[in-house]
Design a protein around this motif. Sequence first.
Motif: not given
Length: 462
Positions: A95-101
Amino acid sequence: MDISRAPDGRNKQPWVSVFNLCNAVVGAGVLSFPFAFREVGIYGGIFYTGIIWLIEVGALCILIRVAEANQSRSYQELVTSTLGPRMAALTSLTILLFVLSAMISFLIITGDVFQPIFADIFGNNSGLADRRLVIVIFAAIVILPLSLKRSLRELKWTSTISVIMLTYLTVALSTLGIAHLVDDGLPQNIRHFAVGLPAFIAIDIVVFAFQSHIQVIPIFAELSDHPYPFIREGRKPLEERLLPVPEGLNTGRPLSRVRSIRLRRMDGIIFISMTICFVGYCLVGEFGYILFPDVESDVLKSFGSDNKYMNFARVGMALVAIACYPLQCYPARSIVEDAIKHLLHHPASQHLHVFVTLLLFTSTLVTALLITDLGTVFSIVGATGGVMVIFIIPGLLLVQQGRQRRSLDEVLSTLRDKLEESLKWIKLIAGPLFVGMGALIFVATAYIISKGYQTSPQVHII
């Protein structure tokens, strides 16, 4: 006093939640719908979008019910309480990678749109015409203050931008498309319905355009136990009659269930928000494709730079990106704060809130200044993170609920008992279908990327 706020500080106005959920859904991805319709046809686009809309509504309703039962305030809390800490750690990372992207892409879009405007105003040789400086200006003056807000309810005014701009884009393309149909009829080279690899390209776009699973739980957590009705005075907590009671049947307990007003309102919020997006997406996709049968991944590129109506849409979509950034920052901050509190045993505080916000803001800003296109990286992160939160987790929750057993002394003697047992079998069937569909989309996306096809196009509005 804010009449939309309950005594406990939670949101009482469901329309605020509708706008926040729409803001979580709508992004620059709407501009790719004509491209998706080009791949599967004018009827195929509506068909696939409708199927995904139905799945998305069902998945969101599953999540809020599990969140209410476990009193979860975030997606990672829900996973921790239901599937264990190891699964929660994996989910939090994706989720963190997803929203940071997503946050990085919003900064890139802001620079791409406003840099030419600043160049026209101040001249190409001016320092204010530099793309990086433009990003820094908007990030520092607008995005950072919004990202420091502690609740989603405080973003209610910025969230209306997404609904307004989706409405504008829908009306503008529909008007131009209808005029084109009246004057010239349907283009000869229009597809009607397509399956196979093109379908997965379109599904990939549609699935991630509807993504709001990460934000729906915080939005639900902020909703008051007794929110206002949407239009007029509501009724008491909803009494749902499951089935009429056959004469002479010993039911043992009433054949009804009380659904809380809060859950009932949230069901309405989900349905209204997803339906607004569904209608807007279909109309943009349909008429954008009719206007430009060879449309690119960004429909606004097909209009050129001299169309003032579409130039307004470009600016509007950049404003949508600015409004979406703090909404994506909310779950990212929650994940990082939870990790810090767990590792360092640091209690929640205003200082931690500010520190984590500045950390996320700085990291995404620096990345956006250094690169202009994340291309395949965004596609891979979107496919993995999106598939997990949209399909895998809801599917596993359904399976878990379906496998829950009654105590040995309970007998399935009442009609409601039998109905609940039937629902368990439905969950046991639907759960693996969710997981299987997510796995299929992930494998198909990975294959498409490996072959060099364009999926989930990273939209740059120029």
